[in-house]
Design a protein around this motif. Structure first.
Motif, mmCIF file in Angstrom:
data_model
loop_
_atom_site.group_PDB
_atom_site.id
_atom_site.type_symbol
_atom_site.label_atom_id
_atom_site.label_comp_id
_atom_site.label_asym_id
_atom_site.label_seq_id
_atom_site.Cartn_x
_atom_site.Cartn_y
_atom_site.Cartn_z
ATOM 1 N N PHE A 136 85.160 52.265 68.606
ATOM 2 C CA PHE A 136 85.197 53.585 68.491
ATOM 3 C C PHE A 136 83.763 54.279 69.045
ATOM 4 O O PHE A 136 82.982 54.638 68.182
ATOM 5 N N SER A 137 83.908 54.689 70.507
ATOM 6 C CA SER A 137 82.560 55.459 70.661
ATOM 7 C C SER A 137 82.956 56.429 71.605
ATOM 8 O O SER A 137 83.858 56.311 72.248
ATOM 9 N N GLU A 138 82.040 57.434 71.395
ATOM 10 C CA GLU A 138 82.481 58.677 72.362
ATOM 11 C C GLU A 138 83.922 59.203 72.385
ATOM 12 O O GLU A 138 84.220 59.825 71.458
ATOM 13 N N CYS A 139 84.722 58.966 73.393
ATOM 14 C CA CYS A 139 85.945 59.709 73.464
ATOM 15 C C CYS A 139 86.787 59.334 72.244
ATOM 16 O O CYS A 139 87.375 60.157 71.680
ATOM 17 N N GLU A 140 86.838 57.974 72.187
ATOM 18 C CA GLU A 140 87.684 57.440 70.814
ATOM 19 C C GLU A 140 87.176 58.093 69.583
ATOM 20 O O GLU A 140 88.058 58.290 68.789
ATOM 21 N N ALA A 141 86.118 58.111 69.409
ATOM 22 C CA ALA A 141 85.393 58.760 68.176
ATOM 23 C C ALA A 141 85.837 60.250 68.071
ATOM 24 O O ALA A 141 86.252 60.723 66.819
ATOM 25 N N PHE A 142 86.001 61.108 69.287
ATOM 26 C CA PHE A 142 86.354 62.356 68.994
ATOM 27 C C PHE A 142 87.732 62.385 68.821
ATOM 28 O O PHE A 142 88.382 63.320 67.946
ATOM 29 N N LYS A 143 88.498 61.555 69.432
ATOM 30 C CA LYS A 143 90.043 61.385 69.045
ATOM 31 C C LYS A 143 90.333 61.160 67.552
ATOM 32 O O LYS A 143 91.316 61.874 67.020
ATOM 33 N N VAL A 144 89.640 60.291 66.982
ATOM 34 C CA VAL A 144 89.633 59.956 65.549
ATOM 35 C C VAL A 144 89.265 61.113 64.668
ATOM 36 O O VAL A 144 89.931 61.386 63.701
ATOM 37 N N TYR A 145 88.261 61.728 65.079
ATOM 38 C CA TYR A 145 87.795 62.808 64.339
ATOM 39 C C TYR A 145 88.824 63.854 64.344
ATOM 40 O O TYR A 145 89.193 64.513 63.166
ATOM 41 N N LEU A 146 89.676 64.344 65.588
ATOM 42 C CA LEU A 146 90.597 65.033 65.548
ATOM 43 C C LEU A 146 91.712 64.625 64.652
ATOM 44 O O LEU A 146 92.439 65.461 63.957
ATOM 45 N N PHE A 183 86.306 50.933 62.117
ATOM 46 C CA PHE A 183 85.640 52.110 62.420
ATOM 47 C C PHE A 183 84.205 51.974 62.764
ATOM 48 O O PHE A 183 83.536 52.681 63.546
ATOM 49 N N ASP A 184 83.409 50.919 61.938
ATOM 50 C CA ASP A 184 81.878 50.617 62.220
ATOM 51 C C ASP A 184 81.665 50.220 63.657
ATOM 52 O O ASP A 184 80.598 50.141 63.959
ATOM 53 N N SER A 185 82.621 49.795 64.391
ATOM 54 C CA SER A 185 82.557 49.039 65.846
ATOM 55 C C SER A 185 82.331 50.282 66.661
ATOM 56 O O SER A 185 83.233 50.943 67.009
ATOM 57 N N THR A 186 81.062 50.260 67.367
ATOM 58 C CA THR A 186 80.820 51.191 68.445
ATOM 59 C C THR A 186 81.780 50.900 69.667
ATOM 60 O O THR A 186 81.673 51.722 70.631
ATOM 61 N N THR A 187 82.170 49.668 69.762
ATOM 62 C CA THR A 187 82.679 49.197 70.965
ATOM 63 C C THR A 187 84.043 49.790 70.931
ATOM 64 O O THR A 187 84.771 50.306 71.812
#
Length: 438
Positions: free
Chosen positions: A183-193, A177-181
């Motif tokens: 989980f960044s931008e689009c993937e972060a939004f997906k994980v948030y959902l 989760f801490d990896s911005t590579t």
């Protein structure tokens, strides 16, 4: 050489027949016959028993090294094979509508939770945060030493690991989760959902902080429109979202409310509370107070709490705009100022032009929807071409339209330059529709 048959009979003696003798002298033959004819009722002398030690066979005292052909590492491989193939399982674990055959010893080794159970028990897990796929992934991690977290179902895996208190697995997941590579931008939004149904603030806040240039793309999605009111507020309230101006945050809030106004208007105050009206140019805040042709926007203005937010924002922005930079109140006002967003520069955005520029258009809800349609058509290309705005960031056409005196007086960047006075209203804005007289 002699060949003869001798019949020997005696009480208790066996019959000796066909005794063939070759080169045996008579004396020897007589001794044999005599021995056979002796009576068998005499006492035979018994040989006293003795141990190996007594007869001289002492134990070997020196160590003997053996070279076994089967390496001990094979034992681990066999045990792993038994575990992986679920052979000899002792318990059944029921999660949702699925049944898992498991080794109780493995479960008890990794977590205290299963130490309350015994072999042959049927264990039912009914905790809402533990899904069948989450338990499946957890048990795979337990029995497979090569298992690593995968993107698919990672939130379900995390929730199950947290429920069963598996610190080693949780540590692995947080490294992901801490990896911005990863989980960044689009993937972060997906994980948030994915995390929203489980109410995991720590994970949701981390992913929200990653939604920056992707924010407006997220606003275009059906998933955004289906979010609950508290999650919309959480997203709109983030200082990390990247927008051309605060007006886009207001329009994003309006988009969610307008999707089902009758059901959502009770949340309007909360949603509008995430909009930072003090960061808007005074002329736009003033336009919100005018009579609105859109009934949803009019109902927003008619709400006393929302109107108070607009008035406070307008008062602050006007004061900051026209206050003497050397005034002692400037520092106090700066403390009260709302946190800035991450301002971006999109040279293709018509409402991002300076109001003096002939290419400038007033941002209303219709124009905002057209703006979102263009973002959808561009997709990831839209995100990739965005740049962060600075005090020097400006379109060339806007630079030509600006008065040199105004340009000299600009000390800080604002997404859209405000009018000299909020009382000028919309009539002073080129291409802007006049306020509705209805």
């Amino acid at each position: 050489m002699m060949n003869e048959k001798t019949n020997l009979t005696s009480s208790g003696a066996t019959e000796l027949q066909d005794l063939n003798t070759y080169d045996i002298n008579n004396a020897t033959i007589d001794l044999v016959i005599e021995s056979c004819l002796k009576s068998g009722d005499f006492d035979c002398e018994q040989l006293p028993p003795k141990t190996l030690d007594q007869i001289g066979f002492k134990p070997w005292l020196e160590s003997v090294e053996f070279d076994f052909s089967w390496e001990k590492s094979q034992l681990g491989e066999i045990i792993s094979k038994l575990l992986f193939e679920r052979q000899g399982t002792e318990v059944q674990v029921h999660v949702e509508d699925r049944v898992f055959d498991c080794h109780l010893t493995v479960l008890q080794f990794y977590t205290e939770y299963f130490k309350q159970f015994k072999c042959k028990d049927i264990i039912k897990i009914s905790a809402p945060q533990v899904k069948a796929v989450g338990f499946e992934k957890v048990y795979e991690w337990m029995i497979d030493d090569k298992a690593t977290p995968q993107r698919e179902h990672i939130v379900e895996l995390y929730m199950a690991a947290a429920y069963f208190n598996l610190p080693d697995l949780i540590k692995q997941l947080w490294c992901c989760f801490d990896s911005t590579t990863l989980f960044s931008e689009c993937e972060a939004f997906k994980v948030y959902l994915e995390a929203v149904p489980y109410d995991v603030p720590i994970l949701q806040n981390l992913m929200i902080s990653r939604i920056q240039k992707f924010f407006l793309l997220a606003v275009t999605t059906e998933e955004f429109l289906q979010l609950e009111h508290q999650h919309v507020h959480q997203l709109l309230d983030s200082s990390n979202v990247c927008v051309n101006s605060e007006m886009e945050v207001y329009m994003s809030a309006l988009r969610w409310l307008n999707h089902d106004w009758e059901q959502r208007k009770e949340h309007a105050v909360l949603i509008m509370g995430a909009v930072r009206f003090s960061l808007m140019p005074p002329w736009f805040t003033t336009s919100l107070k005018a009579k609105q042709s859109d009934y949803v926007q009019q109902e927003l203005v008619d709400n006393p709490e929302i109107l108070n937010m607009i008035n406070l924002g307008l008062s602050y922005s006007v004061t900051i705009e026209f206050m003497d930079k050397n005034s002692p109140q400037t520092e106090q006002l700066a403390i009260q100022q709302a946190a800035q967003r991450q301002w971006i520069f999109d040279e293709m955005t018509s409402h991002h032009h300076q109001y003096e520029c002939p290419n400038w258009l007033y941002l209303d809800f219709k124009l905002f929807n057209q703006f979102l349609l263009r973002i959808i058509s561009e997709g990831s290309a839209y995100v990739n071409r965005l740049i962060f705005a600075t005090s020097e960031t400006r379109m060339s056409c806007c630079c030509n339209a600006l008065n040199p005196k105004q340009e000299k007086e600009r000390l800080t960047f604002t997404p859209i330059t405000p009018l000299p006075s909020p009382s000028a209203g919309l009539m002073a804005m080129p291409n802007a529709p006049p306020p509705s007289s209805e």
